[in-house]
Design a protein around this motif. Structure first.
Motif, mmCIF file in Angstrom:
data_model
loop_
_atom_site.group_PDB
_atom_site.id
_atom_site.type_symbol
_atom_site.label_atom_id
_atom_site.label_comp_id
_atom_site.label_asym_id
_atom_site.label_seq_id
_atom_site.Cartn_x
_atom_site.Cartn_y
_atom_site.Cartn_z
ATOM 1 N N SER A 11 0.392 -0.666 -0.024
ATOM 2 C CA SER A 11 0.140 -0.034 0.075
ATOM 3 C C SER A 11 0.871 1.181 0.029
ATOM 4 C CB SER A 11 -1.514 -0.353 1.933
ATOM 5 O OG SER A 11 -1.360 0.840 1.465
ATOM 6 N N MET A 12 0.423 2.325 -1.615
ATOM 7 C CA MET A 12 1.441 3.171 -0.651
ATOM 8 C C MET A 12 1.518 4.202 0.140
ATOM 9 S SD MET A 12 -2.261 3.511 -2.477
ATOM 10 C CE MET A 12 -1.794 3.071 -4.364
ATOM 11 N N PHE A 13 0.373 3.907 0.609
ATOM 12 C CA PHE A 13 -0.734 5.279 2.032
ATOM 13 C C PHE A 13 0.601 4.615 3.238
ATOM 14 C CE2 PHE A 13 -4.176 6.240 -0.827
ATOM 15 C CZ PHE A 13 -3.693 7.651 -1.080
ATOM 16 N N ARG A 38 -7.118 -9.262 6.964
ATOM 17 C CA ARG A 38 -7.645 -7.957 7.856
ATOM 18 C C ARG A 38 -8.851 -8.406 9.287
ATOM 19 N NH1 ARG A 38 -6.770 -2.862 4.404
ATOM 20 N NH2 ARG A 38 -5.670 -4.309 2.359
ATOM 21 N N ARG A 48 -11.664 -1.465 7.418
ATOM 22 C CA ARG A 48 -10.731 -2.841 6.255
ATOM 23 C C ARG A 48 -9.464 -1.516 6.551
ATOM 24 N NH1 ARG A 48 -11.824 -6.852 4.010
ATOM 25 N NH2 ARG A 48 -10.310 -5.928 2.159
ATOM 26 N N LYS A 49 -9.793 -0.142 5.835
ATOM 27 C CA LYS A 49 -8.327 0.798 5.801
ATOM 28 C C LYS A 49 -6.534 0.544 6.362
ATOM 29 C CE LYS A 49 -10.375 3.388 2.429
ATOM 30 N NZ LYS A 49 -10.812 4.279 1.285
ATOM 31 N N VAL A 50 -6.280 0.800 5.521
ATOM 32 C CA VAL A 50 -4.200 0.975 6.497
ATOM 33 C C VAL A 50 -4.391 2.078 4.708
ATOM 34 C CG1 VAL A 50 -3.947 -1.659 6.614
ATOM 35 C CG2 VAL A 50 -3.562 -1.221 4.944
ATOM 36 N N PRO A 51 -3.221 2.919 6.377
ATOM 37 C CA PRO A 51 -2.464 2.578 7.605
ATOM 38 C C PRO A 51 -3.803 3.013 8.256
ATOM 39 C CG PRO A 51 -1.604 4.451 6.524
ATOM 40 C CD PRO A 51 -2.827 4.304 5.529
ATOM 41 N N ASP A 62 -6.184 6.896 8.992
ATOM 42 C CA ASP A 62 -6.004 7.477 7.423
ATOM 43 C C ASP A 62 -4.227 8.145 7.863
ATOM 44 O OD1 ASP A 62 -7.432 9.923 5.979
ATOM 45 O OD2 ASP A 62 -5.789 9.952 6.114
ATOM 46 N N SER A 63 -3.009 8.036 6.786
ATOM 47 C CA SER A 63 -2.531 8.201 6.714
ATOM 48 C C SER A 63 -2.009 10.495 6.435
ATOM 49 C CB SER A 63 -1.379 8.100 5.446
ATOM 50 O OG SER A 63 -1.673 8.741 4.143
ATOM 51 N N THR A 64 -2.715 10.631 6.427
ATOM 52 C CA THR A 64 -2.724 12.205 6.530
ATOM 53 C C THR A 64 -2.892 12.262 8.035
ATOM 54 O OG1 THR A 64 -3.351 12.876 4.230
ATOM 55 C CG2 THR A 64 -3.262 14.250 6.126
ATOM 56 N N ASP A 98 -2.316 13.234 -2.292
ATOM 57 C CA ASP A 98 -2.855 11.397 -1.804
ATOM 58 C C ASP A 98 -4.340 11.714 -2.404
ATOM 59 O OD1 ASP A 98 -1.029 10.706 -0.393
ATOM 60 O OD2 ASP A 98 -2.646 11.789 1.953
ATOM 61 N N GLU A 99 -5.143 11.834 -3.084
ATOM 62 C CA GLU A 99 -6.215 12.453 -4.113
ATOM 63 C C GLU A 99 -6.623 11.750 -4.955
ATOM 64 O OE1 GLU A 99 -9.479 11.461 -2.216
ATOM 65 O OE2 GLU A 99 -7.982 11.672 -0.313
HETATM 66 N N1 LIG Z 1 -7.436 8.708 2.541
HETATM 67 C C1 LIG Z 1 -6.230 7.083 3.540
HETATM 68 C C2 LIG Z 1 -6.660 6.254 1.757
HETATM 69 C C3 LIG Z 1 -6.113 4.698 3.003
HETATM 70 C C4 LIG Z 1 -6.206 3.755 1.547
HETATM 71 O O1 LIG Z 1 -6.797 4.113 0.138
HETATM 72 N N2 LIG Z 1 -5.419 2.122 1.853
HETATM 73 C C5 LIG Z 1 -6.087 1.047 1.074
HETATM 74 C C6 LIG Z 1 -4.937 0.621 0.381
HETATM 75 S S1 LIG Z 1 -3.656 1.426 -0.428
HETATM 76 C C7 LIG Z 1 -7.006 0.248 1.049
HETATM 77 O O2 LIG Z 1 -6.774 -0.086 2.353
HETATM 78 N N3 LIG Z 1 -7.289 -0.151 0.781
HETATM 79 C C8 LIG Z 1 -8.587 -1.241 1.233
HETATM 80 C C9 LIG Z 1 -10.330 -0.647 1.636
HETATM 81 O O3 LIG Z 1 -11.087 -0.055 0.989
HETATM 82 O O4 LIG Z 1 -11.194 -2.288 1.819
HETATM 83 C C10 LIG Z 1 -5.093 7.178 3.670
HETATM 84 O O5 LIG Z 1 -4.023 8.382 3.387
HETATM 85 O O6 LIG Z 1 -4.397 6.592 4.623
#
Ligand SMILES: N[C@@H](CCC(=O)N[C@@H](CS)C(=O)NCC(=O)O)C(=O)O
Length: 200
Positions: A11-13, A38, A48-51, A62-64, A98-99
């Protein structure tokens, strides 16, 4: 209590946040979300989102937000430039990267026919032009030191190179110079490696 980063190595974030941790030399443990699909992340955060961080018992997503929080509590090796004007500009560039760059990455990754590929290339092309101008005569965007703006942009370009397997066209010399500069700054042997050093 230790800091735990729910992480996906691709993941880039997550890479963005790993660089901030390393820059600030803040130790943390990694929970690989791919290892249990997960499950532990969902149990802990219900999303579900990382980080995502378990930050000494507090959940930070959220990375920010994570980067700003690390800056607040660990101000050494600041990820922002000096002065309010530049800080505002830096945050705006972080958000743009990021967006907006993520959108171009997804478009390129999903392109499964020649028209979609052409559209994705045109989208990236306009961003490469912007980036090439931004990095003209500069190692980093602000004050010649790496900030979260450079880290966010690098994470997206690095993902484009490693996961999407698309190379920045040779004509964008300043973008190439920036990538090489980041490779050296992050002490990556090759751009094919993902960043996971504990400190910089
Ligand atoms: N705006 C968020 C974006 C995070 C994001 O999109 N993470 C993705 C991986 S790059 C993720 O975990 N996606 C899994 C999902 O949405 O189910 C950030 O900056 O952390």
């Amino acid at each position: 209590m230790a800091i735990k980063l729910f992480n996906s190595q691709t993941s880039m974030f997550c890479e963005k946040v790993r660089v901030v941790f390393a820059l600030k030399k803040v130790p943390y443990e990694v929970v690989d979300v791919r290892a249990d699909e997960r499950k532990s992340l969902l149990e802990y955060t219900n999303q579900r989102k990382v980080p995502t961080l378990n930050y000494n018992g507090e959940c930070v997503i959220d990375s920010t937000v994570i980067s700003a929080r690390l800056e607040r509590d660990h101000p050494q090796n600041s990820i922002y430039p000096e002065g309010a004007n530049n800080k505002g500009l830096c945050l705006a560039i972080e958000d743009w990267s990021d967006e907006v760059l993520i959108h171009a990455n997804h478009a390129m990754r999903r392109a499964d026919n020649p028209e979609a590929k052409q559209e994705a290339e045109a989208e990236w092309d306009s961003h490469f032009k912007t980036l090439d101008q931004m990095y003209t005569g500069k190692k980093f965007i602000f004050d010649n030191r790496m900030t979260i703006a450079d880290i966010s942009i690098f994470s997206e370009l690095h993902y484009l190179y490693t996961a999407v397997k698309y190379e920045v066209p040779a004509q964008y010399k300043n973008v190439h110079a920036f990538l090489e500069n980041m490779r050296q700054t992050l002490k990556l042997k090759s751009l094919a490696d993902s960043f996971d050093a504990p400190s910089l």
